[in-house]
Design an enzyme around this catalytic site. Sequence first.
Site, PDB file in Angstrom:
ATOM      1  N   CYS A  71      48.588  32.517  42.987  1.00  0.00           N
ATOM      2  CA  CYS A  71      47.217  32.308  42.538  1.00  0.00           C
ATOM      3  C   CYS A  71      46.947  32.974  41.189  1.00  0.00           C
ATOM      4  O   CYS A  71      46.727  34.183  41.124  1.00  0.00           O
ATOM      5  CB  CYS A  71      46.267  32.861  43.594  1.00  0.00           C
ATOM      6  SG  CYS A  71      44.551  32.804  43.093  1.00  0.00           S
ATOM      7  N   CYS A  98      43.533  34.700  40.927  1.00  0.00           N
ATOM      8  CA  CYS A  98      43.410  36.021  41.560  1.00  0.00           C
ATOM      9  C   CYS A  98      44.140  37.077  40.741  1.00  0.00           C
ATOM     10  O   CYS A  98      43.671  38.200  40.620  1.00  0.00           O
ATOM     11  CB  CYS A  98      44.029  36.009  42.954  1.00  0.00           C
ATOM     12  SG  CYS A  98      43.704  34.551  43.908  1.00  0.00           S
ATOM     13  N   ASP A  99      45.304  36.733  40.220  1.00  0.00           N
ATOM     14  CA  ASP A  99      46.204  37.764  39.702  1.00  0.00           C
ATOM     15  C   ASP A  99      46.452  37.690  38.197  1.00  0.00           C
ATOM     16  O   ASP A  99      47.079  38.594  37.634  1.00  0.00           O
ATOM     17  CB  ASP A  99      47.558  37.667  40.431  1.00  0.00           C
ATOM     18  CG  ASP A  99      47.376  37.813  41.935  1.00  0.00           C
ATOM     19  OD1 ASP A  99      46.463  38.556  42.342  1.00  0.00           O
ATOM     20  OD2 ASP A  99      48.130  37.187  42.694  1.00  0.00           O
TER      21      ASP A  99
END
Length: 328
Positions: free
Chosen positions: A145, A148-149
Amino acid sequence: MTEHRRVLIIGSGPAGLTAAIYTARADLAPLVIEGEISSTSDQPGGQLMLTTEVENFPGFPQGVMGPELMTAMRAQAERFGAAFLTAKASAVDLSERPFGIWTGDRSTEPPAFHADALIVATGARSLMLGLDGERRLLGHGVSTCATCDGFFFRDRKVIVVGGGDSALEEAMFLSKFASSVTVLHRRHELRASKIMQDRAFRNTKLSFRWNCVVEEVLGDDSLQAISVRDVLTGTSETLDTDGLFVAIGHVPNTDLFAGQLEMDAAGYVVTRSGTHTSVEGVFACGDVQDHVYRQAITAAGSGCSAAIDTERWLESVQHQAAAAAGAA
Ligand code: NAP
């Protein structure tokens, strides 16, 4: 004690939430079992919670962030009386009605819910390469992701595996942070749509490694490098990298229904006559039954269809019961 619901929805992506909005507005007081965070690629709200900007959802000419869209859909469902349970459904019994739905241990507990009708909207999840280091280093340099990261890879080198729209979307998002982004694909031709390919080829931070597969994911506590093999020459090479983003597609979340609902060879729930499944009173919508379109808007559309099919089916069952009672 087992709680009775007329309509229970499992899943809270665009399909589940749209089904919740429609069934709530039809006065069916649905309960949504929305899931819980259990990995970087599995959380309430579905895959759009892991996305950045959604540019193709109608009504948002400037685009909308995935999590913002899902939060708004959830609030809309709540406004009309949908209830939410932050838990995972652990088992279902579709052999008789009302259906049994568990959130705990089926062998020791009664079902948490009985439902007259069930809407399955459990979506799909990220596929992984299946390498040892990949699982071990998930969250330590390996990710599924970018949303997200990606932030953690500012001025770092990252590699994205895959050749579809997801891979290019991840790569382009990462190019906002990373110093370089390499898309590693097992063939020499991308599967992604033409418009995404055009954008990716124009992005000067992106480069491509063709005909390559990842053999090993290397690093003790955090990712150091990956070993890749050229599928044409058979030669292997180690590539140093700070991040590895796996973007090779998805698999439907249908384990819960194995042996109870008809599924196709890839494990997607089979639907007929709209959203009807092989079990009367069970309806399926969104990515769990769609491996062709897999878009937020098509998932939302099928969620709407599932709600309408459910409402009509409940009504017909009620009429039949009333007619039978009148005849007796
Ligand atoms: P996808 O289209 O199935 O692409 C998966 C890619 O990963 C393919 O290029 C495939 O290679 C590769 N791959 C699969 N297994 C692999 C493995 N074990 N090792 C190495 N590579 C592997 O999946 P997706 O990109 O997630 O897209 C799914 C659907 O969602 C598509 O319909 C797509 O258009 C849509 N989508 C749209 C958007 C958007 O419009 N913004 C964004 C994301 C997704 P091969 O090509 O060789 O099979």
